[in-house]
Design a protein around this motif. Structure first.
Motif, mmCIF file in Angstrom:
data_model
loop_
_atom_site.group_PDB
_atom_site.id
_atom_site.type_symbol
_atom_site.label_atom_id
_atom_site.label_comp_id
_atom_site.label_asym_id
_atom_site.label_seq_id
_atom_site.Cartn_x
_atom_site.Cartn_y
_atom_site.Cartn_z
ATOM 1 N N ASP A 22 0.821 -1.214 0.000
ATOM 2 C CA ASP A 22 0.000 0.000 0.000
ATOM 3 C C ASP A 22 0.853 1.262 0.000
ATOM 4 O O ASP A 22 0.346 2.351 -0.276
ATOM 5 C CB ASP A 22 -0.942 0.007 1.202
ATOM 6 C CG ASP A 22 -2.043 -1.027 1.069
ATOM 7 O OD1 ASP A 22 -2.525 -1.240 -0.066
ATOM 8 O OD2 ASP A 22 -2.413 -1.629 2.079
ATOM 9 N N ALA A 23 2.135 1.140 0.311
ATOM 10 C CA ALA A 23 3.033 2.299 0.323
ATOM 11 C C ALA A 23 3.565 2.624 -1.069
ATOM 12 O O ALA A 23 4.036 3.730 -1.302
ATOM 13 C CB ALA A 23 4.203 2.050 1.275
ATOM 14 N N VAL A 24 3.491 1.671 -1.976
ATOM 15 C CA VAL A 24 3.999 1.898 -3.332
ATOM 16 C C VAL A 24 2.843 2.152 -4.284
ATOM 17 O O VAL A 24 1.730 1.680 -4.079
ATOM 18 C CB VAL A 24 4.859 0.707 -3.823
ATOM 19 C CG1 VAL A 24 6.049 0.489 -2.910
ATOM 20 C CG2 VAL A 24 4.050 -0.561 -3.955
ATOM 21 N N GLU A 25 3.129 2.920 -5.325
ATOM 22 C CA GLU A 25 2.103 3.177 -6.334
ATOM 23 C C GLU A 25 1.896 1.932 -7.191
ATOM 24 O O GLU A 25 0.783 1.565 -7.524
ATOM 25 C CB GLU A 25 2.501 4.372 -7.200
ATOM 26 C CG GLU A 25 1.414 4.754 -8.167
ATOM 27 C CD GLU A 25 1.621 6.129 -8.738
ATOM 28 O OE1 GLU A 25 1.741 6.213 -9.977
ATOM 29 O OE2 GLU A 25 1.656 7.101 -7.980
ATOM 30 N N ARG A 26 3.009 1.303 -7.545
ATOM 31 C CA ARG A 26 2.962 0.027 -8.264
ATOM 32 C C ARG A 26 4.310 -0.661 -8.108
ATOM 33 O O ARG A 26 5.289 -0.059 -7.690
ATOM 34 C CB ARG A 26 2.585 0.232 -9.724
ATOM 35 C CG ARG A 26 3.602 0.946 -10.564
ATOM 36 C CD ARG A 26 3.104 1.122 -12.004
ATOM 37 N NE ARG A 26 4.149 1.586 -12.872
ATOM 38 C CZ ARG A 26 4.539 2.847 -13.005
ATOM 39 N NH1 ARG A 26 3.954 3.783 -12.283
ATOM 40 N NH2 ARG A 26 5.511 3.184 -13.814
ATOM 41 N N PHE A 27 4.347 -1.943 -8.443
ATOM 42 C CA PHE A 27 5.595 -2.687 -8.385
ATOM 43 C C PHE A 27 5.576 -3.771 -9.445
ATOM 44 O O PHE A 27 4.522 -4.217 -9.897
ATOM 45 C CB PHE A 27 5.855 -3.266 -6.988
ATOM 46 C CG PHE A 27 4.790 -4.204 -6.490
ATOM 47 C CD1 PHE A 27 4.906 -5.573 -6.677
ATOM 48 C CD2 PHE A 27 3.685 -3.725 -5.806
ATOM 49 C CE1 PHE A 27 3.932 -6.438 -6.205
ATOM 50 C CE2 PHE A 27 2.710 -4.575 -5.331
ATOM 51 C CZ PHE A 27 2.827 -5.939 -5.533
ATOM 52 N N ASP A 28 6.786 -4.175 -9.861
ATOM 53 C CA ASP A 28 6.939 -5.306 -10.773
ATOM 54 C C ASP A 28 8.069 -6.171 -10.242
ATOM 55 O O ASP A 28 8.521 -5.984 -9.111
ATOM 56 C CB ASP A 28 7.159 -4.838 -12.225
ATOM 57 C CG ASP A 28 8.380 -3.940 -12.401
ATOM 58 O OD1 ASP A 28 9.372 -4.110 -11.658
ATOM 59 O OD2 ASP A 28 8.351 -3.069 -13.284
ATOM 60 N N THR A 29 8.531 -7.098 -11.020
ATOM 61 C CA THR A 29 9.554 -8.023 -10.526
ATOM 62 C C THR A 29 10.886 -7.344 -10.244
ATOM 63 O O THR A 29 11.664 -7.841 -9.436
ATOM 64 C CB THR A 29 9.777 -9.174 -11.531
ATOM 65 O OG1 THR A 29 10.111 -8.627 -12.808
ATOM 66 C CG2 THR A 29 8.543 -10.044 -11.642
ATOM 67 N N ASP A 30 11.161 -6.197 -10.881
ATOM 68 C CA ASP A 30 12.453 -5.534 -10.715
ATOM 69 C C ASP A 30 12.411 -4.211 -9.949
ATOM 70 O O ASP A 30 13.439 -3.774 -9.432
ATOM 71 C CB ASP A 30 13.087 -5.261 -12.090
ATOM 72 C CG ASP A 30 13.391 -6.542 -12.847
ATOM 73 O OD1 ASP A 30 13.805 -7.528 -12.209
ATOM 74 O OD2 ASP A 30 13.202 -6.552 -14.083
ATOM 75 N N HIS A 31 11.266 -3.547 -9.879
ATOM 76 C CA HIS A 31 11.191 -2.200 -9.325
ATOM 77 C C HIS A 31 10.019 -2.019 -8.377
ATOM 78 O O HIS A 31 8.998 -2.694 -8.499
ATOM 79 C CB HIS A 31 11.040 -1.166 -10.443
ATOM 80 C CG HIS A 31 12.187 -1.092 -11.368
ATOM 81 N ND1 HIS A 31 12.288 -1.880 -12.487
ATOM 82 C CD2 HIS A 31 13.308 -0.331 -11.341
ATOM 83 C CE1 HIS A 31 13.415 -1.604 -13.123
ATOM 84 N NE2 HIS A 31 14.051 -0.676 -12.442
ATOM 85 N N LEU A 32 10.203 -1.048 -7.463
ATOM 86 C CA LEU A 32 9.103 -0.507 -6.663
ATOM 87 C C LEU A 32 8.994 0.964 -7.038
ATOM 88 O O LEU A 32 10.001 1.669 -7.101
ATOM 89 C CB LEU A 32 9.397 -0.614 -5.162
ATOM 90 C CG LEU A 32 9.604 -1.985 -4.563
ATOM 91 C CD1 LEU A 32 9.884 -1.849 -3.067
ATOM 92 C CD2 LEU A 32 8.405 -2.860 -4.793
ATOM 93 N N PHE A 33 7.789 1.436 -7.289
ATOM 94 C CA PHE A 33 7.556 2.835 -7.634
ATOM 95 C C PHE A 33 6.781 3.475 -6.493
ATOM 96 O O PHE A 33 5.662 3.076 -6.189
ATOM 97 C CB PHE A 33 6.781 2.946 -8.944
ATOM 98 C CG PHE A 33 7.517 2.340 -10.105
ATOM 99 C CD1 PHE A 33 8.461 3.075 -10.796
ATOM 100 C CD2 PHE A 33 7.280 1.026 -10.480
ATOM 101 C CE1 PHE A 33 9.147 2.515 -11.866
ATOM 102 C CE2 PHE A 33 7.956 0.455 -11.544
ATOM 103 C CZ PHE A 33 8.899 1.192 -12.235
ATOM 104 N N ILE A 34 7.411 4.472 -5.845
ATOM 105 C CA ILE A 34 6.837 5.097 -4.659
ATOM 106 C C ILE A 34 6.528 6.554 -4.966
ATOM 107 O O ILE A 34 7.417 7.330 -5.317
ATOM 108 C CB ILE A 34 7.816 5.018 -3.467
ATOM 109 C CG1 ILE A 34 8.217 3.568 -3.219
ATOM 110 C CG2 ILE A 34 7.211 5.648 -2.222
ATOM 111 C CD1 ILE A 34 9.378 3.402 -2.274
ATOM 112 N N ARG A 35 5.257 6.938 -4.829
ATOM 113 C CA ARG A 35 4.835 8.323 -5.051
ATOM 114 C C ARG A 35 5.081 9.084 -3.752
ATOM 115 O O ARG A 35 4.431 8.841 -2.747
ATOM 116 C CB ARG A 35 3.360 8.362 -5.434
ATOM 117 C CG ARG A 35 2.765 9.721 -5.520
ATOM 118 C CD ARG A 35 3.057 10.510 -6.758
ATOM 119 N NE ARG A 35 2.750 9.784 -7.980
ATOM 120 C CZ ARG A 35 3.233 10.161 -9.156
ATOM 121 N NH1 ARG A 35 4.013 11.225 -9.250
ATOM 122 N NH2 ARG A 35 2.952 9.480 -10.232
ATOM 123 N N MET A 36 6.046 10.007 -3.769
ATOM 124 C CA MET A 36 6.388 10.762 -2.570
ATOM 125 C C MET A 36 5.523 12.009 -2.425
ATOM 126 O O MET A 36 5.188 12.406 -1.326
ATOM 127 C CB MET A 36 7.871 11.148 -2.575
ATOM 128 C CG MET A 36 8.808 9.946 -2.593
ATOM 129 S SD MET A 36 8.489 8.710 -1.322
ATOM 130 C CE MET A 36 8.965 9.569 0.150
#
Length: 97
Positions: A36-50
């Protein structure tokens, strides 16, 4: 969302730095709160909206630890403030003030 709780989620990286996503609302169990802390994720990355203008991309392989700290609810904070007030009055009463 009856079991909605608030967390601070800290992503620690290999270089010793960390990114903290504050006030994350989640009804997940502790081990999945980070989702819930990340906007989206895949196998290689976490994308976090700050914020509205900043999206951070972290390599999953560079993350060494994720800490999820449950925050006090507003009701608990209110109760703590009342208890502190009572303790202060009791202390002043014991001092004769």
């Amino acid at each position: 969302m009856a079991n909605l709780k608030t967390y601070d989620v800290t992503f620690h990286t290999l270089d010793g730095k960390s990114i903290i996503k504050r006030n994350v609302n989640s009804e997940h169990n502790n081990e999945r709160v980070w989702e819930d802390a990340v906007e989206r994720f895949d196998t290689d990355h976490l994308f976090i909206r700050m914020n509205d203008k900043t999206l951070v991309s972290l390599l999953r392989s560079a993350i060494v630890r994720i800490d999820m700290t449950e925050l006090e609810s507003d009701q608990e904070k209110s109760q703590d403030r009342r208890d502190e007030f009572r303790n202060a009055i009791y202390t002043l009463g014991q001092m004769g003030l």
